[in-house]
Design an enzyme around this catalytic site. Structure first.
Site, mmCIF file in Angstrom:
data_model
loop_
_atom_site.group_PDB
_atom_site.id
_atom_site.type_symbol
_atom_site.label_atom_id
_atom_site.label_comp_id
_atom_site.label_asym_id
_atom_site.label_seq_id
_atom_site.Cartn_x
_atom_site.Cartn_y
_atom_site.Cartn_z
ATOM 1 N N LYS A 35 -0.296 -1.048 -12.182
ATOM 2 C CA LYS A 35 -0.716 -1.001 -10.783
ATOM 3 C C LYS A 35 -2.144 -1.529 -10.673
ATOM 4 C CE LYS A 35 -2.259 2.800 -8.660
ATOM 5 N NZ LYS A 35 -3.502 2.456 -7.912
ATOM 6 N N ASP A 62 -1.207 -2.679 -5.178
ATOM 7 C CA ASP A 62 -1.318 -1.484 -4.343
ATOM 8 C C ASP A 62 -2.464 -1.639 -3.349
ATOM 9 O OD1 ASP A 62 -1.088 1.124 -3.368
ATOM 10 O OD2 ASP A 62 -2.305 1.967 -4.988
ATOM 11 N N LYS A 64 -1.837 -1.266 0.141
ATOM 12 C CA LYS A 64 -1.519 -0.440 1.321
ATOM 13 C C LYS A 64 -1.905 -1.169 2.622
ATOM 14 C CE LYS A 64 -2.155 3.963 -1.135
ATOM 15 N NZ LYS A 64 -2.698 3.439 -2.410
ATOM 16 N N ASP A 67 -2.240 -3.314 9.250
ATOM 17 C CA ASP A 67 -2.938 -4.171 10.202
ATOM 18 C C ASP A 67 -1.907 -4.666 11.215
ATOM 19 O OD1 ASP A 67 -4.877 -6.009 11.351
ATOM 20 O OD2 ASP A 67 -5.910 -5.963 9.411
ATOM 21 N N THR A 119 -0.298 11.185 -1.494
ATOM 22 C CA THR A 119 -0.108 12.411 -2.277
ATOM 23 C C THR A 119 -1.359 13.281 -2.302
ATOM 24 O OG1 THR A 119 -0.593 11.157 -4.301
ATOM 25 C CG2 THR A 119 1.729 11.499 -3.741
ATOM 26 N N ARG A 210 -4.965 8.639 -14.510
ATOM 27 C CA ARG A 210 -5.932 9.349 -15.354
ATOM 28 C C ARG A 210 -5.354 9.980 -16.612
ATOM 29 N NH1 ARG A 210 -9.053 12.127 -10.374
ATOM 30 N NH2 ARG A 210 -7.114 11.470 -9.384
#
Length: 230
Positions: A35, A62, A64, A67, A119, A210
């Site tokens: 990603k 990614d 997002k 617009d 999330t 992470r």
């Protein structure tokens, strides 16, 4: 019932391109998907994808996008042109934007998916922006909009997966962030599951950042997640 095949996407949420590429090389061939998010892309742009493609990797871009419809459609065309295999938009952009995204998807061959509810958001966060539905209700509402528009699938929490599978079927693609192996810190994620739980709930892809990036041995951390999915 057979367990669904779930693919690991490792999130390259790192500040420096050299650091990100060293991480990819360290993890090795066991992980195919990565990603690329706003942090790395804003700094280095298409070069990030060029480097990943040179390593025979697939990319979840990614961004997002959220617009006006024409702008989002053109952004998807550009994202596919530079190597995005999966590209996301934000379902809050509404039906017209989602339909424009779907049309761009048909032209490019990239898969376009819609982010439903981040999330990091729980009921209190939704209430703060004027959404009085539960996270589950809002995810389903936005996922239905995405499917009606013709998109490939959605980004959602694993907690909503059983409902989405029931309502939208097995073919609708689900990409699930907020994945934390057992014992890992939750960080800023509110709605989380382990890799195995997400797989059992029907995730097509899981996104892990992470727990891999911050591990003493990222390759070993990725291998353990893949073993859990196997």
């Amino acid at each position: 019932m057979m367990t669904k095949k779930t693919t690991l996407i490792s999130a390259l949420d790192l500040p420096e391109l050299a650091q990100a590429l060293a991480m990819v090389d360290r993890i090795g061939p066991q992980v195919e998907w990565y990603k690329v998010g706003k942090q790395l892309f804003t700094h280095y742009g298409p070069q990030v994808l060029q480097e990943l493609k040179a390593r025979k990797k697939k990319v979840f871009l990614d961004m997002k996008y959220h617009d006006i419809p024409n702008t989002v459609a053109n952004a998807i065309r550009s994202g596919a042109l530079i190597g995005g295999d999966i590209i996301d938009v934000h379902a809050f952009g509404g039906p017209a934007m989602l339909e424009a995204a779907a049309q761009a998807m048909k032209e490019t061959g990239a898969r376009v998916i819609a982010v439903t509810v981040l999330t990091s958001m729980d009921q209190a966060q939704l209430e703060a922006v004027g959404v009085h539905a539960s996270p589950q209700e809002q995810v389903l509402r936005l996922a239905k909009l995405a499917r009606q528009a013709g998109l490939s699938g959605v980004v959602c929490s694993a907690l909503e997966l059983p409902l989405l599978r029931k309502e939208l079927g097995e073919e609708f693609l689900t990409v699930v962030p907020g994945i934390r192996p057992a014992g890992a810190a939750a960080g800023d994620q509110k709605r989380i599951m382990t890799p195995r739980q997400a797989q059992e709930a029907g995730a097509d892809f899981i996104v892990v950042g992470r727990p891999i990036l911050a591990a003493p041995d990222p390759a070993e951390a990725a291998a353990k997640i893949l073993q859990e999915l196997a």
